[in-house]
Design an enzyme around this catalytic site. Structure first.
Site, short mmCIF file in Angstrom:
data_model
loop_
_atom_site.label_atom_id
_atom_site.label_comp_id
_atom_site.label_asym_id
_atom_site.label_seq_id
_atom_site.Cartn_x
_atom_site.Cartn_y
_atom_site.Cartn_z
N GLU A 158 0.86 -1.19 0.00
CA GLU A 158 0.00 0.00 0.00
C GLU A 158 0.89 1.23 0.00
O GLU A 158 1.86 1.30 0.76
CB GLU A 158 -0.89 0.00 1.24
CG GLU A 158 -1.73 1.27 1.42
CD GLU A 158 -2.58 1.22 2.68
OE1 GLU A 158 -2.96 0.11 3.08
OE2 GLU A 158 -2.84 2.29 3.27
N GLU A 163 -2.57 11.45 3.23
CA GLU A 163 -3.58 11.28 4.27
C GLU A 163 -3.55 12.51 5.16
O GLU A 163 -2.48 13.05 5.45
CB GLU A 163 -3.31 10.06 5.14
CG GLU A 163 -3.45 8.73 4.48
CD GLU A 163 -3.22 7.61 5.49
OE1 GLU A 163 -4.20 7.13 6.08
OE2 GLU A 163 -2.04 7.24 5.69
#
Length: 412
Positions: A158, A163
């Site tokens: 990932e 974020e």
């Protein structure tokens, strides 16, 4: 590295994937090392949903992260605004009487992915967006390995390109997760806007430059982090294969915490575009190479001397041994039997580059990437021609990556 400092830091949404993902991409998927481009500028009439030829809309909740939202289908919470934007909206409502892990869902939102429609291996992956503000908001732009359906997470790998958690309005995070370094053990760093600015106040660009054995993160063109297999302590690097894209706006969860009375609803993640430009480049083959830079000049060892401390510079390409560089499997660049070296183990802007006995140190590790940067992972900086000059004798140095021509190199 604020994310790693949190004792209850959560996995991103991946491990609680809320929709079935294809186990393999369709024929539209980019093959490894093949050139491919993904472009969505979100042009279309107001109220239209995301382009179904490019995006899947996932549905459901996420118990693994203890998020509070239900991801809805269609254009209920993700639609075009008619002005070239995709708007993902989180609302404090539940008109569909959706059920979540904790009971009747309190919030709705949206999550999109390109699995089975587009994936790529290496290149420049970029979005321009304006994130929401507020406690409990968790917008993200990220990627998962195409093989997640067969190998599971975190073996799939990932890459979290961006974020943000609402209690850090001026900071974003870039992280990799893989086998043995997932969840709160993910490897990453944060970037904070100067002067107390908040990301919710304006649009910003978030990107990665991704190449074999290297991922570099940037915000508004400012590179702030590079990760390579050297950061993994011997664990497996899970990022030399195709990945697909994900956009989502989560509400609550272990990491951001739940919304409170100060959180504005509805909250919007406004996406201006998503662009992916991949590259035909593969790792340079074994052997010696010339490395050309700004103005077509070559990376050169001054006076063809192999004495320790000899400056590395730009010079007109002449085919000499002083311009013959070997790209080592250990991350070194070598000429005349010695290594390209950041003077004094320096990491600051302006650290000069020289030739030195190979020591295996981090100041002698350099990574050419698909964006034609050559980075020193320890410094998170680029090889740079001083003063943006291409004149003979221009000294090479480390400098914060800016994407300008004096930092672009071709390994021939």
């Amino acid at each position: 590295m604020r994310r790693l400092a949190l004792s209850a830091a959560a996995l991103l949404c991946c491990s609680g994937a809320v929709a079935a993902l294809p186990t393999a991409a369709t024929a539209a998927t980019a093959a490894p090392h093949a050139a491919a481009t993904f472009t969505d500028d979100f042009d279309g009439p107001a109220g239209a949903g995301p382009d179904g030829s490019k995006w899947n809309t996932e549905t459901g909740d996420n118990v693994n992260n203890h998020e509070r939202e239900y991801y809805t289908p269609g254009n209920a919470n993700a639609k075009l605004d008619g002005q070239g934007h995709l708007v993902i909206e989180a609302r404090k409502e539940n008109p569909g009487n959706y059920q979540c892990w904790y009971g009747r869902c309190e919030y709705t939102s949206a999550r999109l992915n390109t699995s089975g429609k587009f994936s790529a291996q290496y290149g420049h992956v970029e979005t321009r967006m304006k994130i929401p503000r507020g406690q409990g908001m968790w917008p993200a732009f990220w990627m998962l390995g195409d093989d997640i359906g067969s190998v599971g997470w975190p073996n799939s790998g990932e890459i979290d390109i961006m974020e943000n958690v609402g209690f850090e309005p001026g900071s974003v995070h870039g992280t990799i997760h893989g086998p043995g370094y997932s969840g709160s053990d993910g490897i990453g760093a944060g970037y904070t806007l100067p002067g107390g600015q908040a990301f919710a106040d304006a649009f910003h660009t978030f990107a990665v430059d991704w190449s074999p054995n290297s991922v570099t993160w940037s915000v508004d063109g400012h590179a702030y982090e590079t990760r390579t297999p050297a950061d993994l302590g011997g664990k497996s690097w899970a990022f030399n294969k195709p990945f697909f894209l994900i956009l989502n706006l989560a509400v609550g969860g272990y990491w951001p915490g739940d919304p409170d009375g100060s959180t504005p609803f509805p909250s919007q993640l406004v996406v201006d575009y998503v662009h992916v430009t991949t590259s035909n480049t593969t790792p340079p083959p074994a052997g010696t190479h010339t490395i050309t830079g700004v103005g077509g000049t070559c990376m050169d060892v001054a006076a063809a001397s192999n004495a320790n401390g000899t400056p590395v510079q730009l010079y007109a390409c002449n085919g000499s041994n002083a311009q013959a560089w070997t790209v080592g499997s250990d991350g070194t660049l070598q000429a005349l039997g010695k290594c390209l070296d950041a003077t004094g183990n320096g990491t600051a802007d302006g650290t000069q580059l020289q030739l030195w006995d190979c020591t295996g140190g981090p100041n002698q590790k350099f990574t050419p990437n698909a964006a034609h940067d050559i980075t020193n992972p320890q410094a998170n900086k680029c090889v740079d021609a001083t003063g943006q000059s291409s004149a003979n004798g221009t000294r090479l140095q480390l400098w914060t990556c800016t994407g300008t021509a004096n930092q672009k190199w071709t390994v021939n």
